[in-house]
Design a protein around this motif. Structure first.
Motif, mmCIF file in Angstrom:
data_model
loop_
_atom_site.group_PDB
_atom_site.id
_atom_site.type_symbol
_atom_site.label_atom_id
_atom_site.label_comp_id
_atom_site.label_asym_id
_atom_site.label_seq_id
_atom_site.Cartn_x
_atom_site.Cartn_y
_atom_site.Cartn_z
ATOM 1 N N LEU A 1 -53.472 29.348 14.141
ATOM 2 C CA LEU A 1 -54.260 30.068 13.123
ATOM 3 C C LEU A 1 -53.411 30.709 12.031
ATOM 4 O O LEU A 1 -53.884 30.927 10.916
ATOM 5 C CB LEU A 1 -55.075 31.192 13.784
ATOM 6 N N LYS B 1 -61.376 27.950 8.058
ATOM 7 C CA LYS B 1 -60.473 27.672 6.934
ATOM 8 C C LYS B 1 -59.554 26.497 7.253
ATOM 9 O O LYS B 1 -59.193 25.706 6.384
ATOM 10 C CB LYS B 1 -59.593 28.895 6.655
ATOM 11 N N TRP C 1 -55.570 40.590 8.239
ATOM 12 C CA TRP C 1 -54.609 39.481 8.146
ATOM 13 C C TRP C 1 -53.559 39.785 7.087
ATOM 14 O O TRP C 1 -53.829 40.426 6.112
ATOM 15 C CB TRP C 1 -55.324 38.183 7.776
ATOM 16 N N HIS D 1 -46.007 29.998 11.082
ATOM 17 C CA HIS D 1 -47.295 30.416 11.638
ATOM 18 C C HIS D 1 -47.182 31.061 13.009
ATOM 19 O O HIS D 1 -48.057 31.847 13.386
ATOM 20 C CB HIS D 1 -48.275 29.243 11.677
ATOM 21 N N GLU E 1 -63.965 32.676 11.057
ATOM 22 C CA GLU E 1 -63.743 32.367 9.636
ATOM 23 C C GLU E 1 -62.352 31.769 9.419
ATOM 24 O O GLU E 1 -62.179 30.821 8.645
ATOM 25 C CB GLU E 1 -63.917 33.635 8.784
ATOM 26 N N ALA E 2 -61.367 32.329 10.125
ATOM 27 C CA ALA E 2 -60.002 31.803 9.979
ATOM 28 C C ALA E 2 -59.943 30.360 10.475
ATOM 29 O O ALA E 2 -59.358 29.478 9.825
ATOM 30 C CB ALA E 2 -59.017 32.678 10.742
ATOM 31 N N ILE F 1 -53.157 29.850 8.176
ATOM 32 C CA ILE F 1 -53.974 30.289 7.026
ATOM 33 C C ILE F 1 -53.106 30.859 5.904
ATOM 34 O O ILE F 1 -53.550 30.949 4.775
ATOM 35 C CB ILE F 1 -55.069 31.317 7.407
ATOM 36 N N THR G 1 -62.116 35.717 13.492
ATOM 37 C CA THR G 1 -61.373 34.568 14.015
ATOM 38 C C THR G 1 -62.081 33.265 13.643
ATOM 39 O O THR G 1 -61.450 32.285 13.264
ATOM 40 C CB THR G 1 -61.253 34.698 15.547
ATOM 41 N N MET H 1 -60.997 39.189 8.006
ATOM 42 C CA MET H 1 -61.691 37.949 8.342
ATOM 43 C C MET H 1 -61.860 37.872 9.860
ATOM 44 O O MET H 1 -60.996 38.347 10.604
ATOM 45 C CB MET H 1 -60.756 36.829 7.855
#
Ligand SMILES: O[C@H]1[C@H](O)[C@@H](O)[C@H](O)[C@@H](O)[C@H]1O
Ligand SMILES: [Fe+2]
Ligand SMILES: [Fe+2]
Length: 292
Positions: A132, A86, A292, A201, A82-83, A135, A80, A78
């Motif tokens: 991030l 999300k 990821w 995270h 797109e993450a 996710i 950055t 993916m």
């Protein structure tokens, strides 16, 4: 009180640390991070329950399993952006200060860093991506292993962990003599980078950046890796496990923390308008499709 080393480019006026509310937010500083228990307040109860699960279940063995599960980076590919998108769908259940989607918080943090240090583009990007790693919550990880403050596993839990008194009852590491002493499985002053923190995270995102060969500077990687380690950076705990160089990391994190925490009640940024600038930073420091 001497808070700043001269050569640190992130020089803070110490008086600002004492009155950050004027600059950052309409909400007074003492109103942030309120973890008092109130069974009639659903938001407070959600936060407390998230930490209860975390403190009951995050053991040395649990963290080792998470490392195995997440550090293969075989979950998905993916970009950055797109993450980040999300995170539009993520409300952090450990956070008493915001119920906005996490992408809003990402831009609030980044923009505040940018205002204060326009010349440090890497710090703006750090603000944007620091959360991030959340996710993971979309790929089977419960929030108690994704969000919230972190603490050291493998030695006695510090006194300043939120809900410390009741929340760890029943965690098997508490009765394990390998893990329940002051030093536990560590040697004195072993250093921050050699500690095993509760899984979440911070560590995940740090490892994602390493694995994908991001060119962000070391300070950025450290900010991301330890920004939730409040018992250390904001309560002064675990000093007997630190090396002298960890002090420098702490200063950077405390600077960053002001953008992370006190911007939670400021205005909502215009994300569409800001994208082109941040995309250029992504292209510079963590381009393309990431594992990821
Ligand atoms: O609830 C918050 C949130 O999960 C943040 O992302 C984390 O960095 C903080 O430590 C925590 O207090
Ligand atoms: Fe965070
Ligand atoms: Fe954050």
């Amino acid at each position: 009180m001497k808070l700043i080393v001269e050569e640190n480019p992130l020089v803070i006026d110490p008086s600002e640390l004492l009155r950050p509310e004027a600059e950052f937010t309409e909400k007074s500083v003492s109103k942030f991070r309120d973890y008092t228990i109130d069974e009639n307040d659903p938001l407070k109860e959600m936060v407390r329950k998230t930490y209860r699960q975390m403190h009951l279940n995050q053991t040395v063995d649990f963290v080792k399993q998470c490392h195995k599960r997440w550090m293969n980076f075989d979950h998905l590919k993916m970009t950055t952006r797109e993450a980040l998108e999300k995170l539009n769908d993520l409300i952090d259940e450990s956070d008493p200060d915001t119920s906005l989607p996490n992408i809003v918080h990402a831009f609030q943090t980044a923009e505040r860093a940018r205002e204060e240090f326009p010349e440090h583009d890497w710090l703006h990007l750090t603000g944007l991506i620091h959360d991030l790693g959340k996710i993971m919550a979309f790929y089977g990880e419960p929030q108690w292993a994704v969000v919230g403050d972190t603490f050291v596993v493998g030695c006695r839990w510090s006194d300043n962990i939120v809900y410390r008194d009741e929340s760890f009852i029943g965690n098997p590491d508490g009765i394990n003599p390998k893990y329940n002493t002051k030093y536990g499985m560590y040697k004195p002053n072993i250093g921050l980078e050699n500690l095993m923190l509760s899984w979440g995270h911070d560590e995940y995102m740090y490892q994602v950046l390493k694995h994908n060969k991001s060119t962000l500077p070391e300070q950025a990687l450290n900010i991301i890796r330890f920004h939730s380690f409040y018992p250390w950076h904001s309560s002064g705990d675990y000093e007997y496990l630190m090396k002298p160089k960890d002090e420098e990391t702490k200063k950077w994190i405390l600077t960053f923390n002001r953008y992370d925490l006190y911007t939670k009640s400021t205005k909502i940024p215009d994300i569409d308008e800001l994208w082109p600038y941040y995309q250029s930073l992504i292209d510079k420091y963590m381009p393309g499709v990431l594992d990821w």
